[in-house]
Design a protein around this motif. Structure first.
Motif, PDB file in Angstrom:
ATOM      1  N   LEU A 108       0.827  -1.219   0.000  1.00 28.71           N
ATOM      2  CA  LEU A 108       0.000   0.000   0.000  1.00 28.71           C
ATOM      3  C   LEU A 108       0.859   1.267   0.000  1.00 28.71           C
ATOM      4  O   LEU A 108       0.347   2.374   0.093  1.00 28.71           O
ATOM      5  CB  LEU A 108      -0.966   0.000   1.201  1.00 28.71           C
ATOM      6  CG  LEU A 108      -1.902  -1.222   1.288  1.00 28.71           C
ATOM      7  CD1 LEU A 108      -2.854  -1.067   2.473  1.00 28.71           C
ATOM      8  CD2 LEU A 108      -2.696  -1.427   0.004  1.00 28.71           C
ATOM      9  N   GLU A 109       2.189   1.069  -0.109  1.00 29.87           N
ATOM     10  CA  GLU A 109       3.101   2.203  -0.230  1.00 29.87           C
ATOM     11  C   GLU A 109       2.769   2.973  -1.501  1.00 29.87           C
ATOM     12  O   GLU A 109       2.358   2.355  -2.478  1.00 29.87           O
ATOM     13  CB  GLU A 109       4.559   1.700  -0.323  1.00 29.87           C
ATOM     14  CG  GLU A 109       5.031   0.914   0.895  1.00 29.87           C
ATOM     15  CD  GLU A 109       5.874   1.764   1.868  1.00 29.87           C
ATOM     16  OE1 GLU A 109       5.908   3.008   1.686  1.00 29.87           O
ATOM     17  OE2 GLU A 109       6.449   1.181   2.788  1.00 29.87           O
ATOM     18  N   PRO A 110       2.946   4.258  -1.573  1.00 30.65           N
ATOM     19  CA  PRO A 110       3.475   5.111  -0.509  1.00 30.65           C
ATOM     20  C   PRO A 110       2.369   5.661   0.400  1.00 30.65           C
ATOM     21  O   PRO A 110       2.656   6.455   1.284  1.00 30.65           O
ATOM     22  CB  PRO A 110       4.104   6.273  -1.303  1.00 30.65           C
ATOM     23  CG  PRO A 110       3.180   6.419  -2.482  1.00 30.65           C
ATOM     24  CD  PRO A 110       2.713   5.016  -2.811  1.00 30.65           C
ATOM     25  N   TYR A 111       1.151   5.231   0.202  1.00 32.07           N
ATOM     26  CA  TYR A 111       0.035   5.871   0.913  1.00 32.07           C
ATOM     27  C   TYR A 111      -0.059   5.398   2.360  1.00 32.07           C
ATOM     28  O   TYR A 111      -0.354   6.178   3.258  1.00 32.07           O
ATOM     29  CB  TYR A 111      -1.274   5.635   0.155  1.00 32.07           C
ATOM     30  CG  TYR A 111      -1.140   6.118  -1.262  1.00 32.07           C
ATOM     31  CD1 TYR A 111      -1.039   7.481  -1.529  1.00 32.07           C
ATOM     32  CD2 TYR A 111      -1.041   5.219  -2.329  1.00 32.07           C
ATOM     33  CE1 TYR A 111      -0.851   7.937  -2.823  1.00 32.07           C
ATOM     34  CE2 TYR A 111      -0.855   5.667  -3.628  1.00 32.07           C
ATOM     35  CZ  TYR A 111      -0.762   7.024  -3.868  1.00 32.07           C
ATOM     36  OH  TYR A 111      -0.565   7.477  -5.149  1.00 32.07           O
ATOM     37  N   ILE A 112       0.138   4.084   2.546  1.00 33.00           N
ATOM     38  CA  ILE A 112       0.294   3.567   3.909  1.00 33.00           C
ATOM     39  C   ILE A 112       1.587   2.774   3.905  1.00 33.00           C
ATOM     40  O   ILE A 112       1.776   1.870   3.084  1.00 33.00           O
ATOM     41  CB  ILE A 112      -0.888   2.677   4.339  1.00 33.00           C
ATOM     42  CG1 ILE A 112      -2.214   3.450   4.240  1.00 33.00           C
ATOM     43  CG2 ILE A 112      -0.680   2.216   5.785  1.00 33.00           C
ATOM     44  CD1 ILE A 112      -3.435   2.637   4.630  1.00 33.00           C
TER      45      ILE A 112
END
Ligand code: MN
Length: 202
Positions: free
Chosen positions: A14-18
């Motif tokens: 889920l990078e870069p958002y989480i």
């Protein structure tokens, strides 16, 4: 026994958002602790987990268990977290809403951009620890936004749960610190609208 459900993606997906560290901590420590504590309290209360969290939640709610509130808190957290993690998808697999879901979003919110904006605005208003929901109002047939505090969730007799965003600080604080708005705008890139569509049909 409740189990720690594995995710449909890896911690770094889920990078870069989480970020990976947040996902690892959130799933393998926070959620695991809720699952373990729920199992411990169920055993102490001589209560059975019948395979469905909401059914079990309802049984406990209508019981006289001495551990009632503690147990409801743990079960609520397990349910909400499973729902949250299943509602996310790696950005490279993201698909915008389509079909009946898209039509419903348009009739309830104008368009998807407006829904995303209202979702973020409502989530910014949550005071303390809580959850931001997108639900279907079963009576009106419209989509609605609502929030719940702590380990609560919207009444499932009146509302079909479609999507939830964890707004407890542990969901974003490692990466975003106090910048909740950045977490919320980032998460819009990894919403699993396909599963929202499936939940709508259930
Ligand atoms: Mn959480």
């Amino acid at each position: 026994m409740l189990i720690l459900k594995s995710l449909n993606y890896s911690y770094s997906d889920l990078e870069p958002y989480i970020d990976s560290d947040t996902m690892n901590l959130h799933h393998s420590k926070h959620l695991r602790a809720y699952v373990d504590k729920a199992n411990m309290l169920l055993a102490e209360s001589n209560a059975d987990f019948n395979g469905n969290i909401l059914d079990t939640y309802n049984q406990i709610l209508n019981s006289n268990s001495a551990q009632k509130q503690a147990l409801l808190n743990q079960l609520g957290q397990v349910y909400n977290h499973d729902f949250y993690f299943e509602g996310l998808i790696p950005a490279d697999s993201y698909q915008a809403p389509n079909g009946k879901l898209k039509t419903l979003i348009e009739s309830s919110f104008g368009d998807i951009k407006n829904l995303e904006q209202e979702l973020q605005e409502e989530a910014m208003k949550i005071f303390g620890s809580g959850w931001q929901w997108l639900v279907l109002n079963k009576e009106s047939g419209c989509l609605e936004l609502c929030s719940s505090n702590n380990a609560l969730f919207p009444d499932y007799n009146s509302y079909t749960h479609l999507l939830v965003i964890d707004v407890w600080e542990h969901a974003y604080y490692l990466k975003y610190q106090n910048r909740r708005a950045e977490y919320l705008s980032g998460i819009m890139n990894i919403i699993n609208w396909k599963i929202v569509d499936d939940r709508l049909k259930q």
